[in-house]
Enzyme design. Structure first.
Site, PDB file in Angstrom:
ATOM      1  CB  VAL A 233      -0.963  -0.026   1.218  1.00 24.26           C
ATOM      2  CG1 VAL A 233      -1.637   1.335   1.408  1.00 24.26           C
ATOM      3  CG2 VAL A 233      -2.009  -1.118   1.035  1.00 24.26           C
ATOM      4  CG  HIS A 441     -19.975 -40.531  19.025  1.00 26.84           C
ATOM      5  ND1 HIS A 441     -19.393 -40.073  17.867  1.00 26.84           N
ATOM      6  CD2 HIS A 441     -21.221 -40.983  18.686  1.00 26.84           C
ATOM      7  CE1 HIS A 441     -20.236 -40.245  16.857  1.00 26.84           C
ATOM      8  NE2 HIS A 441     -21.357 -40.788  17.338  1.00 26.84           N
TER       9      HIS A 441
END
Ligand SMILES: Cc1cc2nc3c(=O)[nH]c(=O)nc-3n(C[C@H](O)[C@H](O)[C@H](O)COP(=O)(O)OP(=O)(O)OC[C@H]3O[C@@H](n4cnc5c(N)ncnc54)[C@H](O)[C@@H]3O)c2cc1C
Length: 462
Positions: A233, A441
């Site tokens: 930039v 799980h």
């Protein structure tokens, strides 16, 4: 004149945590804060407000993209930006007030105002001079500037301005593809803003695992974030409502411009210690302007310590907190410890990105033999159930000893999952230790176990 065992300057996560620990250890403690509220950058203009906006806009994204598939029909919510800002502010307020409560509970004096240190053992706030056997500097950091870019916090903004824009911009240019730029870029992309990130380097989030970088960028692109990489930039030009960003591509030096309603400058932060009087005290700084400390966080002046963003190391709230607690222990005559090898980093986009320990790139450079266990969230039942199968867990372990050296996660809940690996690393665990630990799980954490299994004989669901 009041006198204390310890005065802490700055009430960010480094300062306030240090103050609480000092008080718990029986020290007469005060904390000086120049802002109106406690909590520093983190609670006021950093971690907390950004996470509130990330949460709100993630909810919007879910409503727009996934609700219908789950049988939740109806019009998508519309955005009431003013209310979203109120929600953000309420989140800040409850958190900063929480610190006020903790200060009262722990009998910590909050000295309001900006502190200077006229000499070791003294802290001046306004006209009052307070005596302190020990001083801990926790004055944090401020946004770094960029040549040719003038911040007005309305059109050309730092993260502070970007958190409180008066409306959602149509076009946002983000200078810098680091954590803050990508989090805030994500917020606005989800709100429908055309977001373009301009980055000097060829990869986003410098220093992160290369595979994560590539996947993260691919996912962000899919979410509508545009990238201009390898671009330096040159400067910005701003009117009251618009801005132009000029950049040069490093590969051919060609010059280009981008128009924007708002430009976010997120090219990093720099340590903040203005006005403390460090020079006349003889407190030494590092070459990069941080306060130099030894391994007990003491500066070159006896009895003056420094912690958090104002010293070397990753600019992270939890790193500041750990140093705050450790410095308090030292001041109280105990042993303070921070394991700098196990400090996680998290990016709170969706999916989240988290890492701890070594990257493959670092290990290659060191010439260290390692193995990698990788597991995709596509093999994780819970992730698939919530449309979050993108991403993976990558566990790195020593080739000979199996000791875990690092982990890199992109996927659902990565910012929480990483701590399982942090704890394992603190205990010097092997990948097999993780692999042999029963994981509930269906949870995302099963993906961590599967990556650990993949370091050995193989993952089950892949
Ligand atoms: C947009 C944004 C998002 C972020 N998100 C995260 C994140 O998700 N997770 C994370 O870990 N980190 C995040 N960070 C970084 C994090 O905020 C900092 O690492 C952390 O706040 C550093 O804590 P600190 O205590 O060192 O300093 P600070 O939090 O900066 O606090 C320093 C305090 O000292 C005060 N002060 C300074 N000088 C004086 C003085 N002379 N007298 C009195 N008071 C003084 C300041 O007013 C300030 O309140 C984010 C930062 C930004 C900007």
């Amino acid at each position: 004149m009041s006198s204390y065992d310890v005065i802490i300057i700055g009430s960010g996560p480094g300062g306030y945590v240090s103050a609480i620990r000092c008080a718990q250890l029986g020290l007469k403690t005060a904390c000086v804060e120049g802002r109106e509220t406690l909590g520093g950058t983190c609670l006021n203009v950093g971690c907390i407000p950004s996470k509130a906006l990330l949460h709100a806009t993630h909810m919007l994204h879910e409503a727009e993209h996934n609700f219908a598939d789950m049988g939740l029909k109806g019009k998508s919510p519309s955005v009431d930006w003013a209310q979203m800002q109120t929600y953000k502010q309420n989140t800040i307020d409850t958190n900063t007030k929480g610190i006020e409560f903790l200060f009262k509970k722990n009998k910590i004096d909050w000295i309001k105002g900006w502190a200077t240190i006229p000499e070791a053992g003294k802290v001046k706030v306004g006209d009052e001079v307070h005596e302190a056997k020990n001083i801990i500097i926790a004055t944090g950091s401020e946004p770094a500037s960029l040549p040719g870019v003038e911040v007005d916090e309305t059109v050309v903004v730092t993260s502070t301005g970007a958190l409180s824009l008066n409306k959602v911009p149509k076009k946002l240019v983000v200078i810098g593809a680091g954590v803050i730029g990508l989090e805030l870029g994500s917020v606005y992309a989800r709100l429908g803003t055309e977001v373009t990130v301009v980055e000097y380097l060829d990869a986003i989030t410098p220093g992160m695992d290369g595979e994560v970088q590539k996947n993260f960028m691919r996912i962000l692109k899919k979410q509508g974030v545009n990238f201009v990489m390898g671009a330096a930039v040159q400067g910005t030009e701003a009117s009251k409502t618009k801005a132009k960003v000029t950049y040069k591509l490093r590969k051919d030096d060609s010059e280009h411009t981008l128009d924007a309603d708002v430009v976010l400058v997120s090219t990093g932060r720099k340590p903040f210690h203005d006005g403390l009087g460090l020079e006349s005290l003889g407190v030494e700084l590092t070459k990069r302007g941080q306060i130099a400390v030894n391994d007990t966080w003491e500066t070159s002046v006896k009895g003056i310590y420094a912690i958090g963003d104002v010293i070397e190391g990753p600019m992270l709230a939890h790193k500041a907190e750990d140093e705050g607690m450790a410095a308090a222990e030292v001041v109280a005559g105990k042993h303070g410890h921070v394991n700098y090898g196990v400090i996680p980093g998290v990016i709170y986009t969706h999916p989240e990105v988290a890492n701890v320990g070594a990257t493959e790139e670092q290990l290659k450079e060191e010439g260290r033999a390692y193995k990698v266990g990788k597991f995709s969230f596509m093999g994780n039942a819970r992730a698939k159930a919530v449309f979050a199968g993108e991403g993976f867990v990558k566990l790195i372990a020593d080739k000979e000893t199996d000791r875990i050296l690092g982990a890199h996660i992109i996927g659902p809940g990565a910012g929480d999952l990483i701590h399982e690996v942090c704890v394992a690393m603190e205990f010097g665990a092997s990948a097999e230790d993780l692999a042999m630990t029963c994981h509930a799980h269906p949870t995302y954490s099963e993906a961590v176990r599967e990556a650990a299994l993949a370091c050995g004989d193989g993952a089950i669901h892949m």
